[in-house]
Design a protein around this motif. Structure first.
Motif, PDB file in Angstrom:
ATOM      1  N   ALA A  14       0.829  -1.211   0.000  1.00 36.55           N
ATOM      2  CA  ALA A  14       0.000   0.000   0.000  1.00 36.55           C
ATOM      3  C   ALA A  14       0.859   1.255   0.000  1.00 36.55           C
ATOM      4  CB  ALA A  14      -0.940  -0.003   1.203  1.00 36.55           C
ATOM      5  N   ARG A  15       1.933   1.235   0.774  1.00 36.26           N
ATOM      6  CA  ARG A  15       2.815   2.401   0.857  1.00 36.26           C
ATOM      7  C   ARG A  15       3.510   2.647  -0.489  1.00 36.26           C
ATOM      8  NH1 ARG A  15       5.224   1.209   5.429  1.00 36.26           N
ATOM      9  NH2 ARG A  15       6.945   0.087   4.499  1.00 36.26           N
ATOM     10  N   VAL A  16       3.962   1.587  -1.142  1.00 39.10           N
ATOM     11  CA  VAL A  16       4.650   1.745  -2.429  1.00 39.10           C
ATOM     12  C   VAL A  16       3.667   2.188  -3.511  1.00 39.10           C
ATOM     13  CG1 VAL A  16       5.889   0.500  -4.246  1.00 39.10           C
ATOM     14  CG2 VAL A  16       6.531   0.177  -1.863  1.00 39.10           C
ATOM     15  N   PRO A  22       8.543   8.802  -9.712  1.00 34.07           N
ATOM     16  CA  PRO A  22       9.882   9.228  -9.301  1.00 34.07           C
ATOM     17  C   PRO A  22      10.246   8.769  -7.874  1.00 34.07           C
ATOM     18  CG  PRO A  22       8.766  11.042 -10.380  1.00 34.07           C
ATOM     19  CD  PRO A  22       7.750   9.951 -10.186  1.00 34.07           C
ATOM     20  N   GLU A  23       9.266   8.732  -6.987  1.00 35.09           N
ATOM     21  CA  GLU A  23       9.526   8.253  -5.622  1.00 35.09           C
ATOM     22  C   GLU A  23       9.854   6.764  -5.618  1.00 35.09           C
ATOM     23  OE1 GLU A  23       6.722  11.249  -2.956  1.00 35.09           O
ATOM     24  OE2 GLU A  23       5.808   9.470  -3.863  1.00 35.09           O
ATOM     25  N   ALA A  28      13.920   2.414  -5.226  1.00 38.37           N
ATOM     26  CA  ALA A  28      14.649   1.289  -5.813  1.00 38.37           C
ATOM     27  C   ALA A  28      16.150   1.550  -5.829  1.00 38.37           C
ATOM     28  CB  ALA A  28      14.140   1.015  -7.223  1.00 38.37           C
ATOM     29  N   LEU A  29      16.544   2.763  -6.201  1.00 39.14           N
ATOM     30  CA  LEU A  29      17.965   3.106  -6.224  1.00 39.14           C
ATOM     31  C   LEU A  29      18.562   3.097  -4.821  1.00 39.14           C
ATOM     32  CD1 LEU A  29      17.933   5.936  -8.913  1.00 39.14           C
ATOM     33  CD2 LEU A  29      18.754   3.582  -9.180  1.00 39.14           C
ATOM     34  N   ALA A  30      17.819   3.603  -3.847  1.00 33.83           N
ATOM     35  CA  ALA A  30      18.296   3.616  -2.464  1.00 33.83           C
ATOM     36  C   ALA A  30      18.456   2.194  -1.929  1.00 33.83           C
ATOM     37  CB  ALA A  30      17.345   4.413  -1.581  1.00 33.83           C
ATOM     38  N   ASP A  34      21.883   0.478  -0.617  1.00 39.08           N
ATOM     39  CA  ASP A  34      21.970  -0.177   0.694  1.00 39.08           C
ATOM     40  C   ASP A  34      22.514  -1.596   0.557  1.00 39.08           C
ATOM     41  OD1 ASP A  34      20.922   2.089   1.849  1.00 39.08           O
ATOM     42  OD2 ASP A  34      18.913   1.231   2.179  1.00 39.08           O
ATOM     43  N   ASP A  35      22.030  -2.325  -0.441  1.00 33.69           N
ATOM     44  CA  ASP A  35      22.513  -3.690  -0.664  1.00 33.69           C
ATOM     45  C   ASP A  35      23.996  -3.705  -1.008  1.00 33.69           C
ATOM     46  OD1 ASP A  35      20.055  -4.784  -0.130  1.00 33.69           O
ATOM     47  OD2 ASP A  35      19.503  -5.047  -2.232  1.00 33.69           O
TER      48      ASP A  35
END
Length: 73
Positions: A14-16, A22-23, A28-30, A34-35
């Motif tokens: 729901a949040r995604v 753009p968000e 996805a990039l963040a 992190d990985d």
């Protein structure tokens, strides 16, 4: 009775879905960054070496494409 995992998955979905495109891209990039940082810490590698190693692993499991001329007709 719903499981904790199912509840978490529903809230995350729901949040995604409420995010703009753009968000979502930024998220996805963040997550990828992190990985990569976790991989660097766990393997003791610098960023360029870690990226090379991950790219090599990704390519290592790929089969040649027949349409690219590398396989039988």
């Amino acid at each position: 009775m719903a499981s904790v995992a199912a509840d978490l998955r529903a809230r995350t979905t729901a949040r995604v879905l409420a995010m703009t495109v753009p968000e979502r891209i930024a998220l996805a990039l963040a997550l990828g960054d992190d990985d990569l940082a976790r991989f660097m810490r766990s393997s003791g590698l610098e960023r360029p070496v870690a990226l090379r190693r991950l790219r090599a692993r990704r390519q290592g499991g790929r089969a040649p494409s027949a349409c690219a001329g590398d396989g039988p007709p």
